[in-house]
Design a protein around this motif. Structure first.
Motif, PDB file in Angstrom:
ATOM      1  N   CYS A  46       0.848  -1.190   0.000  1.00 21.31           N
ATOM      2  CA  CYS A  46       0.000   0.000   0.000  1.00 21.31           C
ATOM      3  C   CYS A  46       0.889   1.247   0.000  1.00 21.31           C
ATOM      4  CB  CYS A  46      -0.892  -0.030   1.231  1.00 21.31           C
ATOM      5  SG  CYS A  46      -2.090   1.307   1.287  1.00 21.31           S
ATOM      6  N   GLY A  47       0.632   2.169  -0.924  1.00 19.61           N
ATOM      7  CA  GLY A  47       1.407   3.400  -1.016  1.00 19.61           C
ATOM      8  C   GLY A  47       2.548   3.354  -2.007  1.00 19.61           C
ATOM      9  N   ASP A  48       2.882   2.171  -2.528  1.00 22.32           N
ATOM     10  CA  ASP A  48       3.940   2.077  -3.538  1.00 22.32           C
ATOM     11  C   ASP A  48       3.495   2.758  -4.831  1.00 22.32           C
ATOM     12  OD1 ASP A  48       5.508   0.661  -1.811  1.00 22.32           O
ATOM     13  OD2 ASP A  48       5.243  -1.278  -2.802  1.00 22.32           O
ATOM     14  N   VAL A  49       4.468   3.298  -5.555  1.00 17.23           N
ATOM     15  CA  VAL A  49       4.212   3.964  -6.827  1.00 17.23           C
ATOM     16  C   VAL A  49       5.002   3.252  -7.914  1.00 17.23           C
ATOM     17  CG1 VAL A  49       4.475   6.114  -8.124  1.00 17.23           C
ATOM     18  CG2 VAL A  49       3.815   6.188  -5.710  1.00 17.23           C
ATOM     19  N   VAL A  50       4.355   2.977  -9.034  1.00 13.06           N
ATOM     20  CA  VAL A  50       5.009   2.360 -10.185  1.00 13.06           C
ATOM     21  C   VAL A  50       4.852   3.318 -11.361  1.00 13.06           C
ATOM     22  CG1 VAL A  50       5.044   0.387 -11.745  1.00 13.06           C
ATOM     23  CG2 VAL A  50       4.437   0.058  -9.352  1.00 13.06           C
ATOM     24  N   MET A  73      -4.844   3.330  -8.670  1.00 13.15           N
ATOM     25  CA  MET A  73      -5.155   4.617  -9.301  1.00 13.15           C
ATOM     26  C   MET A  73      -4.294   4.762 -10.535  1.00 13.15           C
ATOM     27  SD  MET A  73      -5.273   7.308  -6.237  1.00 13.15           S
ATOM     28  CE  MET A  73      -6.510   7.307  -5.013  1.00 13.15           C
ATOM     29  N   ASP A  74      -4.789   5.503 -11.488  1.00  6.38           N
ATOM     30  CA  ASP A  74      -4.099   5.711 -12.749  1.00  6.38           C
ATOM     31  C   ASP A  74      -4.028   7.213 -13.008  1.00  6.38           C
ATOM     32  OD1 ASP A  74      -3.382   5.980 -15.418  1.00  6.38           O
ATOM     33  OD2 ASP A  74      -4.597   4.306 -16.078  1.00  6.38           O
ATOM     34  N   PHE A  75      -2.823   7.756 -13.032  1.00  7.54           N
ATOM     35  CA  PHE A  75      -2.609   9.168 -13.345  1.00  7.54           C
ATOM     36  C   PHE A  75      -1.791   9.248 -14.619  1.00  7.54           C
ATOM     37  CE2 PHE A  75      -3.091   8.950  -8.772  1.00  7.54           C
ATOM     38  CZ  PHE A  75      -4.023   9.947  -8.532  1.00  7.54           C
ATOM     39  N   ARG A  76      -2.187  10.120 -15.524  1.00  6.88           N
ATOM     40  CA  ARG A  76      -1.455  10.267 -16.787  1.00  6.88           C
ATOM     41  C   ARG A  76      -1.015  11.713 -16.960  1.00  6.88           C
ATOM     42  NH1 ARG A  76      -4.033   5.934 -20.636  1.00  6.88           N
ATOM     43  NH2 ARG A  76      -4.827   4.558 -19.043  1.00  6.88           N
ATOM     44  N   TYR A  77       0.160  11.866 -17.522  1.00  8.53           N
ATOM     45  CA  TYR A  77       0.720  13.191 -17.790  1.00  8.53           C
ATOM     46  C   TYR A  77       1.094  13.245 -19.250  1.00  8.53           C
ATOM     47  CZ  TYR A  77       3.977  17.083 -17.777  1.00  8.53           C
ATOM     48  OH  TYR A  77       4.610  18.249 -18.052  1.00  8.53           O
ATOM     49  N   LYS A  78       0.650  14.290 -19.932  1.00  9.16           N
ATOM     50  CA  LYS A  78       0.952  14.419 -21.349  1.00  9.16           C
ATOM     51  C   LYS A  78       1.553  15.801 -21.606  1.00  9.16           C
ATOM     52  CE  LYS A  78      -0.978  14.058 -25.937  1.00  9.16           C
ATOM     53  NZ  LYS A  78      -2.148  13.783 -26.757  1.00  9.16           N
ATOM     54  N   VAL A  79       2.746  15.818 -22.168  1.00 11.12           N
ATOM     55  CA  VAL A  79       3.417  17.060 -22.491  1.00 11.12           C
ATOM     56  C   VAL A  79       2.764  17.669 -23.730  1.00 11.12           C
ATOM     57  CG1 VAL A  79       5.626  18.092 -23.170  1.00 11.12           C
ATOM     58  CG2 VAL A  79       5.579  16.196 -21.546  1.00 11.12           C
ATOM     59  N   GLY A  80       2.678  18.977 -23.771  1.00 11.54           N
ATOM     60  CA  GLY A  80       2.220  19.648 -24.984  1.00 11.54           C
ATOM     61  C   GLY A  80       0.804  20.195 -24.908  1.00 11.54           C
ATOM     62  N   LEU A  81       0.090  19.916 -23.863  1.00 14.33           N
ATOM     63  CA  LEU A  81      -1.248  20.477 -23.737  1.00 14.33           C
ATOM     64  C   LEU A  81      -1.140  21.916 -23.265  1.00 14.33           C
ATOM     65  CD1 LEU A  81      -3.201  17.563 -22.038  1.00 14.33           C
ATOM     66  CD2 LEU A  81      -3.204  18.209 -24.432  1.00 14.33           C
TER      67      LEU A  81
END
Length: 85
Positions: A46-50, A73-81
């Motif tokens: 619990c709390g690990d990040v991949v 949880m799923d977080f996405r980061y996209k450059v250029g927005l």
């Protein structure tokens, strides 16, 4: 723990580039993958990040427990927005 169905990563998939897939065909969702697949995982807590490249083919592995649930949880980061004023 591995019995709760951790995330699995397909070995070498990061070099395949975008792989066409069929979300409606769960038995063979990815088109053109080798028949021999090697999945890697880790004993996460619990709390690990991949963090991984978007071309890495991944999935939730089988949960073999009778009542435990894996939550992620799923977080996405996209450059250029750009934000519009």
């Amino acid at each position: 723990p591995e019995d709760i169905g951790p995330v699995g990563f397909l070995s070498g998939s990061h070099v395949l580039g975008p792989v066409p897939h069929n979300e409606m065909h769960l038995e063979q969702p990815y088109i053109g993958l080798p028949a021999t697949k090697i999945w890697h995982t880790a004993d996460l807590s619990c709390g690990d990040v991949v963090v991984f490249h978007p071309y890495v083919i991944h999935c939730g592995l089988e949960n073999t427990t009778e009542c435990d649930v894996r939550v992620s949880m799923d977080f996405r980061y996209k450059v250029g927005l750009e934000r519009k004023p």
